[in-house]
Design a protein around this motif. Structure first.
Motif, mmCIF file in Angstrom:
data_model
loop_
_atom_site.group_PDB
_atom_site.id
_atom_site.type_symbol
_atom_site.label_atom_id
_atom_site.label_comp_id
_atom_site.label_asym_id
_atom_site.label_seq_id
_atom_site.Cartn_x
_atom_site.Cartn_y
_atom_site.Cartn_z
ATOM 1 N N ILE A 85 0.798 -1.489 -0.066
ATOM 2 C CA ILE A 85 0.065 -0.060 -0.062
ATOM 3 C C ILE A 85 0.796 1.374 0.095
ATOM 4 C CG2 ILE A 85 -1.729 1.135 1.293
ATOM 5 C CD1 ILE A 85 -2.807 -1.358 2.259
ATOM 6 N N TYR A 86 1.791 1.280 0.779
ATOM 7 C CA TYR A 86 2.782 2.370 0.879
ATOM 8 C C TYR A 86 3.310 2.627 -0.449
ATOM 9 C CZ TYR A 86 6.453 5.432 2.819
ATOM 10 O OH TYR A 86 7.165 6.695 3.105
ATOM 11 N N PRO A 87 4.209 1.884 -1.161
ATOM 12 C CA PRO A 87 4.767 2.277 -2.504
ATOM 13 C C PRO A 87 3.757 2.653 -3.286
ATOM 14 C CG PRO A 87 5.220 -0.006 -2.025
ATOM 15 C CD PRO A 87 4.721 0.711 -0.596
ATOM 16 N N ILE A 88 2.595 2.053 -3.473
ATOM 17 C CA ILE A 88 1.162 2.120 -4.372
ATOM 18 C C ILE A 88 0.687 3.810 -4.323
ATOM 19 C CG2 ILE A 88 -1.199 1.822 -5.027
ATOM 20 C CD1 ILE A 88 -0.362 -1.240 -4.603
ATOM 21 N N SER A 89 0.627 4.150 -2.823
ATOM 22 C CA SER A 89 0.266 5.486 -2.749
ATOM 23 C C SER A 89 1.086 6.202 -3.066
ATOM 24 C CB SER A 89 -0.098 5.695 -1.143
ATOM 25 O OG SER A 89 1.034 5.505 -0.374
ATOM 26 N N PHE A 90 2.551 6.126 -2.761
ATOM 27 C CA PHE A 90 3.634 6.865 -3.406
ATOM 28 C C PHE A 90 3.755 7.149 -4.855
ATOM 29 C CE2 PHE A 90 7.132 9.551 -1.901
ATOM 30 C CZ PHE A 90 7.114 9.541 -0.526
ATOM 31 N N PHE A 91 3.311 6.088 -5.514
ATOM 32 C CA PHE A 91 3.485 6.171 -6.980
ATOM 33 C C PHE A 91 2.380 7.140 -7.411
ATOM 34 C CE2 PHE A 91 2.050 4.749 -11.173
ATOM 35 C CZ PHE A 91 3.337 4.962 -11.729
ATOM 36 N N ILE A 92 1.203 7.123 -6.743
ATOM 37 C CA ILE A 92 0.058 7.911 -7.320
ATOM 38 C C ILE A 92 0.529 9.581 -6.973
ATOM 39 C CG2 ILE A 92 -2.149 8.616 -6.622
ATOM 40 C CD1 ILE A 92 -2.890 6.040 -5.513
ATOM 41 N N HIS A 93 1.483 9.624 -6.044
ATOM 42 C CA HIS A 93 2.080 11.158 -5.680
ATOM 43 C C HIS A 93 2.664 11.430 -6.767
ATOM 44 C CE1 HIS A 93 3.852 14.352 -3.424
ATOM 45 N NE2 HIS A 93 5.092 13.700 -3.736
ATOM 46 N N THR A 94 3.755 10.576 -7.089
ATOM 47 C CA THR A 94 4.871 11.103 -8.317
ATOM 48 C C THR A 94 4.207 11.056 -9.416
ATOM 49 O OG1 THR A 94 5.216 8.583 -8.481
ATOM 50 C CG2 THR A 94 6.640 9.530 -6.747
ATOM 51 N N PHE A 95 3.208 10.280 -9.732
ATOM 52 C CA PHE A 95 2.396 10.416 -11.093
ATOM 53 C C PHE A 95 1.777 11.856 -11.354
ATOM 54 C CE2 PHE A 95 -1.252 9.919 -13.717
ATOM 55 C CZ PHE A 95 -0.861 9.232 -14.846
ATOM 56 N N ILE A 96 1.208 12.354 -10.061
ATOM 57 C CA ILE A 96 0.593 13.308 -10.006
ATOM 58 C C ILE A 96 1.426 14.644 -10.540
ATOM 59 C CG2 ILE A 96 -0.940 15.102 -8.888
ATOM 60 C CD1 ILE A 96 -2.363 12.949 -7.694
ATOM 61 N N ASP A 97 2.509 14.287 -9.887
ATOM 62 C CA ASP A 97 3.726 15.292 -9.906
ATOM 63 C C ASP A 97 4.010 15.472 -11.546
ATOM 64 O OD1 ASP A 97 4.118 16.086 -7.371
ATOM 65 O OD2 ASP A 97 5.805 14.651 -6.934
ATOM 66 N N GLY A 98 4.142 14.344 -12.100
ATOM 67 C CA GLY A 98 4.532 14.350 -13.612
ATOM 68 C C GLY A 98 3.425 15.063 -14.364
ATOM 69 N N LEU A 99 2.124 15.066 -13.719
ATOM 70 C CA LEU A 99 0.997 15.539 -14.590
ATOM 71 C C LEU A 99 1.265 17.073 -14.249
ATOM 72 C CD1 LEU A 99 -2.038 13.381 -13.756
ATOM 73 C CD2 LEU A 99 -0.666 13.540 -15.947
ATOM 74 N N ILE A 100 1.647 17.442 -13.159
ATOM 75 C CA ILE A 100 1.791 18.884 -12.905
ATOM 76 C C ILE A 100 2.819 19.542 -13.969
ATOM 77 C CG2 ILE A 100 2.388 20.613 -11.250
ATOM 78 C CD1 ILE A 100 -0.231 19.618 -10.722
#
Length: 231
Positions: free
Chosen positions: A103-118
């Motif tokens: 769960i921890y790395p999956i939630s972190f991946f969502i965070h980094t993915f949104i960074d890429g969108l920004i």
């Protein structure tokens, strides 16, 4: 010139990996919380001084709220931070270990993915440097925070850490491919909501660790963002 946002995304990936390497070898980031507080102040400044003013149109508040709700839902239902729970990898808690592993790395991946969108939004909107810096500034401590729990439950945590960090590059590529057809003002309003939501969700965490000086560091970050708006 799509090379610029891709370069920033790759640089973000590298900086985050450096943070992971430091955490793996137990190199202390002495001023981690101060740096995070400055970056959050910078994010708040970018949102209120750049993104929201540039996104103004009738009904723009709806997209700001949607951005903030997105952050809340991710933090409420998908995010899991073992560091905030003072986890112990020696306590033989299988449920806790599974959460840290998956769960921890999956939630972190969502965070980094949104960074890429920004990053993609920054390029499409011609805002550039302020948003790029807002993403880059927190990548080193983010890598440190990601790796600290993972190294206790994985024999080789670098592979997982690299995949999570790569989310920024993936998000930037997908953003460049898909977001150009969406109204620029909607993108800016939604991004502003994301930044505001991030600030509101994470500032209490910083205050808990650096209570006596957190406001000053946040203010410093806000001033830095304000200086960029003068150029």
């Amino acid at each position: 010139m799509d090379e610029i946002p891709i370069f920033i995304a790759i640089l973000s990936f590298i900086v985050m990996c450096v943070g992971e390497i430091l955490a793996y070898y137990s190199v202390s980031l002495k001023y981690k919380y101060e740096f995070e507080a400055i970056s959050f102040g910078f994010i708040f400044g970018v949102a209120t001084l750049i993104l929201l003013p540039k996104s103004f149109f009738e009904g723009f508040a709806i997209f700001i709220v949607l951005g903030m709700i997105t952050v809340y839902l991710i933090e409420r239902y998908l995010a899991y931070c073992p560091l905030s729970k003072k986890y112990c990898v020696d306590c033989d808690n299988l449920e806790e270990e599974l959460k840290i592993k998956f769960i921890y790395p999956i939630s972190f991946f969502i965070h980094t993915f949104i960074d890429g969108l920004i990053i993609a939004v920054s390029y499409i909107s011609n805002i550039g440097l302020p948003l790029y810096l807002a993403i880059l500034m927190h990548k080193l401590p983010a890598g440190f925070v990601l790796m600290s729990p993972l190294k206790g439950v994985y024999r080789n945590p670098f592979f997982i850490g690299a995949i999570v960090s790569l989310g920024t590059v993936i998000g930037a590529v997908i953003g460049l491919m898909t977001l150009k057809t969406i109204s620029l003002k909607i993108l800016l309003a939604f991004s502003g909501g994301i930044f505001l939501g991030t600030f509101l969700m994470l500032v209490p965490h910083i205050y808990e660790h650096k209570r006596e000086k957190s406001f000053l560091y946040i203010l410093l970050g806000y001033i830095l963002a304000g200086l960029l708006t003068l150029h």
